[in-house]
Design a protein around this motif. Structure first.
Motif, mmCIF file in Angstrom:
data_model
loop_
_atom_site.group_PDB
_atom_site.id
_atom_site.type_symbol
_atom_site.label_atom_id
_atom_site.label_comp_id
_atom_site.label_asym_id
_atom_site.label_seq_id
_atom_site.Cartn_x
_atom_site.Cartn_y
_atom_site.Cartn_z
ATOM 1 N N SER A 50 75.260 -24.296 -10.744
ATOM 2 C CA SER A 50 75.601 -23.230 -11.694
ATOM 3 C C SER A 50 74.543 -23.058 -12.784
ATOM 4 C CB SER A 50 76.955 -23.513 -12.338
ATOM 5 O OG SER A 50 76.894 -24.698 -13.110
ATOM 6 N N VAL A 51 73.541 -23.943 -12.781
ATOM 7 C CA VAL A 51 72.453 -23.888 -13.761
ATOM 8 C C VAL A 51 71.255 -23.192 -13.110
ATOM 9 C CG1 VAL A 51 70.848 -25.282 -15.133
ATOM 10 C CG2 VAL A 51 73.243 -25.962 -14.941
ATOM 11 N N LEU A 68 68.082 -22.751 -29.840
ATOM 12 C CA LEU A 68 68.352 -22.646 -28.410
ATOM 13 C C LEU A 68 68.262 -21.189 -28.001
ATOM 14 C CD1 LEU A 68 69.324 -23.927 -25.724
ATOM 15 C CD2 LEU A 68 71.663 -23.550 -26.531
ATOM 16 N N GLU A 69 67.583 -20.955 -26.859
ATOM 17 C CA GLU A 69 67.414 -19.599 -26.343
ATOM 18 C C GLU A 69 67.770 -19.581 -24.857
ATOM 19 O OE1 GLU A 69 63.790 -16.333 -25.767
ATOM 20 O OE2 GLU A 69 63.351 -18.317 -26.573
ATOM 21 N N ASP A 70 68.606 -18.632 -24.445
ATOM 22 C CA ASP A 70 68.891 -18.437 -23.030
ATOM 23 C C ASP A 70 67.696 -17.725 -22.412
ATOM 24 O OD1 ASP A 70 71.131 -18.378 -20.832
ATOM 25 O OD2 ASP A 70 70.171 -16.399 -20.785
ATOM 26 N N LEU A 71 67.307 -18.127 -21.202
ATOM 27 C CA LEU A 71 66.127 -17.560 -20.536
ATOM 28 C C LEU A 71 66.511 -16.558 -19.441
ATOM 29 C CD1 LEU A 71 63.911 -20.772 -20.320
ATOM 30 C CD2 LEU A 71 63.770 -18.893 -21.989
ATOM 31 N N GLY A 76 74.739 -17.641 -17.899
ATOM 32 C CA GLY A 76 74.746 -17.597 -19.350
ATOM 33 C C GLY A 76 74.718 -18.953 -20.028
ATOM 34 N N THR A 77 74.425 -18.902 -21.315
ATOM 35 C CA THR A 77 74.441 -20.078 -22.186
ATOM 36 C C THR A 77 75.442 -19.764 -23.285
ATOM 37 O OG1 THR A 77 72.125 -20.570 -21.706
ATOM 38 C CG2 THR A 77 73.055 -21.539 -23.710
ATOM 39 N N PHE A 98 76.172 -24.606 -20.138
ATOM 40 C CA PHE A 98 75.144 -24.032 -19.260
ATOM 41 C C PHE A 98 75.790 -23.913 -17.886
ATOM 42 C CE2 PHE A 98 73.071 -27.003 -22.230
ATOM 43 C CZ PHE A 98 72.219 -26.148 -22.920
ATOM 44 N N GLY A 99 76.181 -22.724 -17.465
ATOM 45 C CA GLY A 99 76.902 -22.582 -16.197
ATOM 46 C C GLY A 99 78.211 -23.336 -16.281
#
Length: 115
Positions: A50-51, A68-71, A76-77, A98-99
C-alpha cells in the motif's frame, strides 16, 4: 541559536512504524532529506504494497524540526487523520499513515559519545 534550537539539536527524531500485520520498525531521521517508500533505494524502505515506490519525503529544517511532504503517492499520506497535499511541519507525537502503514514521530535525547 536560541535555547529551543539547542534543545532540538540534542534530540534524535525517530519514526516508529507499525505494519498492518503488527510488525514494528524504527527509523532514525538523520539526513537532511529522507525519502520513504516501497522502492529499495529509499532511505526509509517500507516493504508494504500500500506504500508507493516514492511515497513521502521528510525534510529537516535549519531549526532542527522536520517537515513531511507527500510525493504524489497512490494511497496518500495522512497526518493526524487529515490527508496532506502540501508540506506540513511535524511535531513529536504526531501520528502519520502511509497507505495501510501507521507511524508516529517521536524524539529522544541523543546518546552521549563514549570516549
Amino acid at each position: 541559536m536560541n535555547m529551543n534550537n539547542k534543545q532540538k539539536d540534542m534530540e534524535d527524531w525517530i519514526l516508529d512504524v507499525v505494519h498492518p500485520n503488527g510488525t514494528e520498525e524504527r527509523f532514525l531521521l538523520e539526513a537532511p532529506e529522507c525519502v520513504l517508500g516501497y522502492a529499495e533505494e529509499c532511505d526509509l524502505h517500507i516493504y508494504e504494497g500500500s506504500v508507493s515506490n516514492r511515497h513521502a519525503k521528510f525534510l529537516r529544517c535549519r531549526d532542527g524540526f522536520w517537515w513531511l511532504e507527500d510525493l504524489g503517492s497512490t494511497n496518500g499520506t495522512w497526518v493526524e487523520n487529515m490527508q496532506i497535499s502540501a508540506p506540513l511541519a511535524l511535531f513529536p507525537g504526531m501520528e502519520i499513515i502511509f497507505g495501510d502503514v501507521e507511524a508516529k514521530v517521536v524524539t529522544q535525547k541523543k546518546e552521549a559519545l563514549q570516549v
